[in-house]
Design a protein around this motif. Structure first.
Motif, PDB file in Angstrom:
ATOM      1  N   UNK A  60      18.506   4.775 -12.701  1.00 24.85           N
ATOM      2  CA  UNK A  60      18.378   4.234 -11.339  1.00 24.85           C
ATOM      3  C   UNK A  60      17.201   3.272 -11.267  1.00 24.85           C
ATOM      4  N   UNK A  61      17.436   1.990 -11.073  1.00 23.13           N
ATOM      5  CA  UNK A  61      16.342   1.032 -10.906  1.00 23.13           C
ATOM      6  C   UNK A  61      15.884   1.001  -9.445  1.00 23.13           C
ATOM      7  N   UNK A  62      14.817   0.271  -9.181  1.00 24.27           N
ATOM      8  CA  UNK A  62      14.388   0.047  -7.792  1.00 24.27           C
ATOM      9  C   UNK A  62      15.515  -0.661  -7.047  1.00 24.27           C
ATOM     10  N   UNK A  63      15.871  -0.139  -5.896  1.00 21.66           N
ATOM     11  CA  UNK A  63      16.992  -0.663  -5.127  1.00 21.66           C
ATOM     12  C   UNK A  63      18.294   0.037  -5.431  1.00 21.66           C
ATOM     13  N   UNK A  64      18.301   0.874  -6.483  1.00 23.31           N
ATOM     14  CA  UNK A  64      19.508   1.618  -6.827  1.00 23.31           C
ATOM     15  C   UNK A  64      19.822   2.681  -5.778  1.00 23.31           C
ATOM     16  N   UNK A  65      21.096   3.004  -5.636  1.00 21.65           N
ATOM     17  CA  UNK A  65      21.523   3.938  -4.602  1.00 21.65           C
ATOM     18  C   UNK A  65      22.345   5.089  -5.192  1.00 21.65           C
ATOM     19  N   UNK A  66      22.258   6.238  -4.516  1.00 20.14           N
ATOM     20  CA  UNK A  66      23.149   7.372  -4.770  1.00 20.14           C
ATOM     21  C   UNK A  66      23.937   7.633  -3.496  1.00 20.14           C
ATOM     22  N   UNK A  67      25.107   8.163  -3.663  1.00 21.18           N
ATOM     23  CA  UNK A  67      25.881   8.536  -2.491  1.00 21.18           C
ATOM     24  C   UNK A  67      25.143   9.645  -1.750  1.00 21.18           C
ATOM     25  N   UNK A  68      24.860   9.398  -0.506  1.00 20.53           N
ATOM     26  CA  UNK A  68      23.978  10.281   0.258  1.00 20.53           C
ATOM     27  C   UNK A  68      24.427  11.741   0.210  1.00 20.53           C
ATOM     28  N   UNK A  69      25.731  11.981   0.375  1.00 17.63           N
ATOM     29  CA  UNK A  69      26.238  13.349   0.465  1.00 17.63           C
ATOM     30  C   UNK A  69      26.080  14.122  -0.845  1.00 17.63           C
ATOM     31  N   UNK A  70      25.811  13.401  -1.940  1.00 19.54           N
ATOM     32  CA  UNK A  70      25.667  14.086  -3.231  1.00 19.54           C
ATOM     33  C   UNK A  70      24.226  14.487  -3.517  1.00 19.54           C
ATOM     34  N   UNK A  71      23.305  14.186  -2.613  1.00 20.31           N
ATOM     35  CA  UNK A  71      21.882  14.436  -2.865  1.00 20.31           C
ATOM     36  C   UNK A  71      21.365  15.625  -2.063  1.00 20.31           C
ATOM     37  N   UNK A  72      20.374  16.309  -2.624  1.00 25.08           N
ATOM     38  CA  UNK A  72      19.680  17.364  -1.884  1.00 25.08           C
ATOM     39  C   UNK A  72      18.755  16.738  -0.842  1.00 25.08           C
ATOM     40  N   UNK A  73      18.342  15.491  -1.091  1.00 25.40           N
ATOM     41  CA  UNK A  73      17.483  14.803  -0.120  1.00 25.40           C
ATOM     42  C   UNK A  73      18.154  14.661   1.236  1.00 25.40           C
ATOM     43  N   UNK A  74      19.482  14.599   1.241  1.00 23.31           N
ATOM     44  CA  UNK A  74      20.198  14.532   2.513  1.00 23.31           C
ATOM     45  C   UNK A  74      19.966  15.794   3.330  1.00 23.31           C
ATOM     46  N   UNK A  75      19.928  16.936   2.639  1.00 20.61           N
ATOM     47  CA  UNK A  75      19.651  18.202   3.314  1.00 20.61           C
ATOM     48  C   UNK A  75      18.187  18.235   3.790  1.00 20.61           C
ATOM     49  N   UNK A  76      17.292  17.688   2.942  1.00 20.02           N
ATOM     50  CA  UNK A  76      15.869  17.641   3.324  1.00 20.02           C
ATOM     51  C   UNK A  76      15.682  16.763   4.549  1.00 20.02           C
ATOM     52  N   UNK A  77      16.456  15.685   4.630  1.00 16.00           N
ATOM     53  CA  UNK A  77      16.383  14.816   5.807  1.00 16.00           C
ATOM     54  C   UNK A  77      16.692  15.583   7.078  1.00 16.00           C
ATOM     55  N   UNK A  78      17.576  16.549   6.975  1.00 16.89           N
ATOM     56  CA  UNK A  78      17.998  17.310   8.151  1.00 16.89           C
ATOM     57  C   UNK A  78      17.007  18.423   8.508  1.00 16.89           C
ATOM     58  N   UNK A  79      16.512  19.179   7.505  1.00 17.27           N
ATOM     59  CA  UNK A  79      15.598  20.283   7.844  1.00 17.27           C
ATOM     60  C   UNK A  79      14.120  19.933   7.626  1.00 17.27           C
ATOM     61  N   UNK A  80      13.856  18.792   6.927  1.00 18.05           N
ATOM     62  CA  UNK A  80      12.500  18.266   6.712  1.00 18.05           C
ATOM     63  C   UNK A  80      11.565  19.298   6.085  1.00 18.05           C
ATOM     64  N   UNK A  81      12.077  20.033   5.111  1.00 19.03           N
ATOM     65  CA  UNK A  81      11.291  20.994   4.342  1.00 19.03           C
ATOM     66  C   UNK A  81      11.406  20.652   2.860  1.00 19.03           C
ATOM     67  N   UNK A  82      10.357  20.964   2.109  1.00 22.82           N
ATOM     68  CA  UNK A  82      10.381  20.713   0.672  1.00 22.82           C
ATOM     69  C   UNK A  82      11.386  21.630  -0.016  1.00 22.82           C
ATOM     70  N   UNK A  83      11.974  21.136  -1.094  1.00 21.48           N
ATOM     71  CA  UNK A  83      12.870  21.935  -1.931  1.00 21.48           C
ATOM     72  C   UNK A  83      12.300  21.929  -3.347  1.00 21.48           C
ATOM     73  N   UNK A  84      12.090  23.125  -3.896  1.00 26.19           N
ATOM     74  CA  UNK A  84      11.504  23.260  -5.232  1.00 26.19           C
ATOM     75  C   UNK A  84      12.398  24.182  -6.066  1.00 26.19           C
ATOM     76  N   UNK A  85      12.824  23.704  -7.248  1.00 24.91           N
ATOM     77  CA  UNK A  85      13.694  24.489  -8.143  1.00 24.91           C
ATOM     78  C   UNK A  85      13.090  24.444  -9.547  1.00 24.91           C
ATOM     79  N   UNK A  86      12.710  25.619 -10.045  1.00 21.39           N
ATOM     80  CA  UNK A  86      12.188  25.676 -11.415  1.00 21.39           C
ATOM     81  C   UNK A  86      13.318  25.580 -12.447  1.00 21.39           C
ATOM     82  N   UNK A  87      14.377  26.355 -12.178  1.00 20.01           N
ATOM     83  CA  UNK A  87      15.481  26.439 -13.142  1.00 20.01           C
ATOM     84  C   UNK A  87      16.776  26.644 -12.355  1.00 20.01           C
ATOM     85  N   UNK A  88      17.593  25.612 -12.311  1.00 17.99           N
ATOM     86  CA  UNK A  88      18.806  25.654 -11.479  1.00 17.99           C
ATOM     87  C   UNK A  88      19.679  26.836 -11.835  1.00 17.99           C
TER      88      UNK A  88
END
Length: 395
Positions: A60-88
């Motif tokens: 992913x270069x600068x300006x590169x995009x991911x489909x929003x629904x495939x990201x955990x960041x989309x969930x973070x956008x909604x609840x605005x809490x950090x997500x930390x995973x040591x081992x999926x």
């Protein structure tokens, strides 16, 4: 709620204006042992990379995009809490989550970047195909601090952009205003000269008392208007960057010029007593026309602000060290608060509310003094107000 004025391109540009971001991403990778770290802009319909350090060839270069629904960041956008995973694979909340499966990572950390106004900007995140020890106060505290630092810089850039926009607008308005003043002053001169010349011709005719009085009013008004035009033009010139310009004469006949000014104003105020005491023994290297303008402003000011039955005293002398001019008049003491702004433009109303005018005369006079590398000072007591010009000797 997202700011409608924000655009993805401007946000990418803003992030890359922050020098610390590159260091933050490097520290994140070195501290956690993870190979990919990024600052992502996350909106209601887009996930975009604003800055990235990619050591695992995630692609992913600068300006590169991911489909929003495939990201955990989309969930973070909604609840605005950090997500930390040591081992999926060992995390009961994310072992079956579609995002790690799709992108092939085992360790993940993402912290929201919240702007000062409460808007969600995006995330500071990191991933790696190998597990990592992230769930500890040192790592999460570091990410939170870095996210806050990025938010702080974004807010500062936004505020700077607003300030620059407002400043540019004010500068444009100031230039237009000053150009208007200059043009207005120039265009007023021709009709004013016609009025003044007509008044001079009328005064030579055999007029009755009423005609003489009306002619005098026209002459007085023409004089005051001419003074206002001169001051407006000088003010506009100074505001447009040219300043008050002078052309010195090595041996200026200041006594003659000062007497001419006294005679002119005596014609305007025929009933006033003006006492003159001149003592010139050394040549004065100065711009006579400008000093006459300064003196005219000071003397007209003294005549305007002093009782009609009082005397205005003028003292001028030249020595081997300086030229000195003092204009003193009786009248009300100038308030201390007004003294601080006396030589600033448009401050007359603060000095004497009932007086009409732009309040440019003393400002122009002080600028002429400055152009001569001299000083214009004022002292005021209940008995007397005195303006004193001092110009140092110059060969």
């Amino acid at each position: 709620m997202q700011d409608p004025n924000r655009t993805i391109l401007s946000d990418i540009e803003s992030i890359n204006k922050i020098p610390a971001v590159a260091h933050i991403l490097e520290i994140v990778c070195r501290t956690t042992g993870m190979g990919f770290s990024a600052v992502a802009r996350v909106t209601s319909n887009k996930w975009t990379v604003c800055a990235v350090l990619d050591e695992i060839n995630f692609g992913l270069p600068v300006g590169g995009e991911l489909k929003l629904e495939t990201t955990i960041c989309n969930e973070i956008r909604q609840h605005q809490q950090a997500v930390v995973i040591d081992h999926v694979d060992e995390d009961e909340n994310f072992r079956g989550h579609h995002t790690p499966t799709m992108y092939g990572f085992q360790s993940y950390i993402s912290v929201p970047i919240i702007l000062k106004n409460g808007d969600f900007f995006g995330t500071l995140c990191a991933i790696d195909p190998k597990p990592a020890k992230l769930k500890n106060p040192t790592i999460t505290g570091m990410f939170t601090m870095f996210a806050d630092l990025i938010a702080f810089h974004l807010d500062a850039l936004d505020q700077l952009a607003i300030t620059e926009k407002e400043l540019k607008k004010e500068q444009e308005i100031a230039v237009l205003r000053d150009q208007f003043i200059a043009i207005l002053g120039h265009d007023l001169r021709n009709p004013l000269n016609a009025i003044s010349s007509s008044a001079q011709l009328l005064s030579r005719l055999n007029l009755d008392e009423r005609g003489i009085r009306i002619t005098k009013i026209v002459k007085d008004s023409s004089f005051r208007m001419n003074g206002l035009i001169e001051n407006m033009l000088d003010f506009a010139s100074g505001r447009l960057g040219e300043g008050i310009t002078i052309s010195r004469t090595p041996d200026e006949d200041l006594e003659k010029l000062l007497i001419q000014v006294v005679d002119e104003l005596q014609t305007i105020w025929p009933g006033r007593n003006i006492e003159v005491n001149f003592n010139f023994h050394y040549p004065v290297n100065a711009d006579g026309k400008r000093l006459a303008q300064l003196f005219s402003n000071l003397l007209a000011n003294a005549l305007n602000y002093s009782p009609a039955d009082s005397t205005v005293e003028i003292t001028a002398f030249s020595t081997a060290e300086e030229f000195n001019l003092c204009v003193a008049n009786k009248g009300k003491q100038i308030p201390a608060a007004a003294m601080e702004r006396l030589f600033q433009p448009f401050s007359r109303g603060e000095v004497e509310p009932n007086q009409k005018g732009l309040g440019l005369g003393l400002y122009i006079a002080s600028e002429i003094a400055n152009a001569h590398e001299g000083t214009l000072d004022v002292s005021s007591t209940p008995e007397q107000t005195c303006f004193t010009l001092r110009l140092p000797y110059r060969k």
